[in-house]
Design an enzyme around this catalytic site. Structure first.
Site, PDB file in Angstrom:
ATOM      1  N   LEU A   1       1.010  -1.143  -0.027  1.00 41.71           N
ATOM      2  CA  LEU A   1       0.037  -0.047   0.019  1.00 41.71           C
ATOM      3  C   LEU A   1       0.854   1.425  -0.144  1.00 41.71           C
ATOM      4  O   LEU A   1       1.817   1.172   0.619  1.00 41.71           O
ATOM      5  CB  LEU A   1      -0.803   0.016   1.126  1.00 41.71           C
ATOM      6  CG  LEU A   1      -2.274  -0.835   1.039  1.00 41.71           C
ATOM      7  CD1 LEU A   1      -2.167  -2.465   0.841  1.00 41.71           C
ATOM      8  CD2 LEU A   1      -3.261  -0.525   2.168  1.00 41.71           C
ATOM      9  N   CYS A   2       0.495   2.197  -0.494  1.00 38.66           N
ATOM     10  CA  CYS A   2       1.116   3.567  -0.648  1.00 38.66           C
ATOM     11  C   CYS A   2       0.944   4.593   0.585  1.00 38.66           C
ATOM     12  O   CYS A   2       0.439   5.487   0.341  1.00 38.66           O
ATOM     13  CB  CYS A   2       0.607   4.052  -2.295  1.00 38.66           C
ATOM     14  SG  CYS A   2       1.692   5.454  -2.685  1.00 38.66           S
TER      15      CYS A   2
END
Length: 472
Positions: free
Chosen positions: A399-400
């Site tokens: 995830l960013c």
């Protein structure tokens, strides 16, 4: 059920004498405290050597991985999957039923793992379903669970949702006295055969994880028993169709004796109600769930201590029909998750292992690492357990955002790119808490027998599925 036979070896499954258990680094005192807190609430003795029913041995994991890698189930195009050990699942269901009276309704809490095909295995073992939403009710229907074995619990039910359950004859636990008023009208409209309960909060104190404790003095669940006892008894008098007292004190981090205290409070309330109305209006007590799981070892789940404590502290409870709602304790230790390692890097004096699972499936370990953690093990690109040198690493997901770290300062056997990280005890509150951030695809879920046969419990999400979710 239809199954696919995999190329497993014929050797018997036995527990390794020295299971690979990556330790928590001593520089993380908060994590060590979390370990201690959870251990204090789980008092199960270790399984005897060679026990094959209650826990999943490492060589079963290795053979499952090797077969999945060999047939392409696990690959760079499908880098995450969850595998349930169906033998452990059946063992847990049978152990639970053996520990309680025969007429007890045991309902698996779908919030832990709501897969209809998984529920079919529970149904075969005489286990029902506890549902916290209409979608979970629909999942129980898809699994073919009889309506009389389905419980509908939720702190926020609309009239439409109540009508859905009442028309189908599901047991409904009201979360408030005001909800009973709505049920009184709706059940007459549809001539419902549903049995009805009222959830009470025994207001017992606190637990080691406040966010999952539902019996504190101030809580959104149920009616406070210490504050509103007279109002609660009056509600039973006003609505004679209410025949069940429901209590659920918490989840992970809640000691078993606190669960017993909650059940005792429910039984005492039921006695008072029946005494007040002059009949056995209340004939059922739903004691909820909440048994903790030891995420830090291969200790098997314990279904015997709670009923023993109940008999010691409140034997009168057993004159009522009982319901239970165990979820985590039934399924957490029945599954593992495999995620491919895609990068290794150094930054600021730390080693980062980047893999294909993060907060999208392991939300709690990411956001509250001091309270939630899973054991991690390293398997090579072919599915063999690695036992080489270890290092203290950060394990990051896809995830960013910078906080997408599923394990911090964790001692781990060092992988290489293309290896597989196995997340142990992943059978509850993992995929059921799937997060949509950056649109990571939900992984496939499989059930695996000890003879090597495998069935699909849930197909993996596709790009088209995700685009459809976001589209008008």
């Amino acid at each position: 059920m239809e199954a696919t036979t995999l190329a497993f070896s014929a050797s018997p499954f036995v527990l390794p004498t020295q299971p690979n258990r990556p330790a928590f680094n001593s520089r993380r005192p908060a994590t060590r405290v979390a370990t201690k807190m959870i251990r204090q609430s789980v008092k199960t003795p270790a399984a005897p050597p060679g026990e094959q029913l209650a826990i999943t041995p490492n060589n079963f994991i290795a053979q499952t991985l090797r077969a999945a890698i060999a047939d392409g189930t696990l690959c760079s195009a499908s880098p995450v999957a969850i595998f349930y050990d169906l033998q452990v699942l059946r063992h847990n269901a049978r152990a639970l039923r053996a520990a309680f009276p025969d007429n007890t309704l045991h309902a698996f809490a779908l919030k832990a793992a709501p897969f209809p095909r998984l529920l079919e295995y529970f149904k075969e073992e005489g286990i029902g379903a506890e549902c916290a939403s209409v979608v979970e009710l629909a999942c129980s229907e898809a699994a073919g669970i009889p309506s009389e074995n389905v419980i509908f619990d939720s702190p926020a039910k609309t009239n439409e949702q109540l009508m859905y359950a009442l028309k189908r004859g599901f047991h409904v636990n009201a979360d408030s006295i005001s909800e009973l008023k709505a049920i009184a009208v709706l059940r007459d409209e549809c001539q419902s055969t549903s049995t009805i309960g009222l959830r009470v909060n025994p207001q017992l104190g606190s637990a080691t994880i406040a966010e999952t404790f539902t019996a504190s003095k101030a809580c959104k669940f149920g009616e406070g028993l210490r504050e509103k006892r007279d109002d609660i008894i009056a509600a039973f008098e006003r609505y004679p169709f209410v025949s069940c007292v429901h209590v659920h004190v918490g989840s992970q981090g809640c000691a078993v004796d606190v669960i017993a205290d909650g059940a005792k409070a429910a039984a005492e309330l039921a006695d008072d109600v029946n005494s007040r109305v002059g009949s056995k209006q209340v004939h059922t007590i739903d004691i909820g769930g909440g048994l903790s799981v030891d995420y830090f070892s291969d200790v098997a789940c314990d279904f015997d201590t709670l009923p023993r404590l109940l008999r010691e502290r409140c034997d009168g409870l057993f004159k009522y029909r009982l319901m239970t709602e165990f979820g985590r304790h039934m399924s957490a230790k029945t599954a593992f998750m495999a995620a491919q390692v895609t990068a290794l890097k150094q930054s600021g004096g730390k080693t980062y292992v980047i893999c294909q699972v993060g907060a999208d499936v392991l939300m709690r370990p990411v956001y509250q690492p001091e309270k939630w953690a899973h054991r991690l093990e390293t398997y090579d690109h072919a599915g063999q357990l690695k036992q080489s040198r270890s290092a203290v690493v950060e394990v990051g997901g896809p995830l960013c955002f910078a906080g997408d770290i599923i394990a911090r300062d964790r001692e781990l056997v060092m992988p290489t790119v293309g290896d597989w990280l196995v997340v142990r005890d992943a059978g509850a509150y993992t995929l059921s808490m799937h997060m949509r951030h950056t649109s990571q695809l939900a992984p496939p879920v499989f059930g695996v027998e000890r003879d090597g046969s495998r069935c699909l419990l849930k197909r993996g999400e596709t790009i088209e599925d995700s685009v459809r979710f976001w589209s008008a």
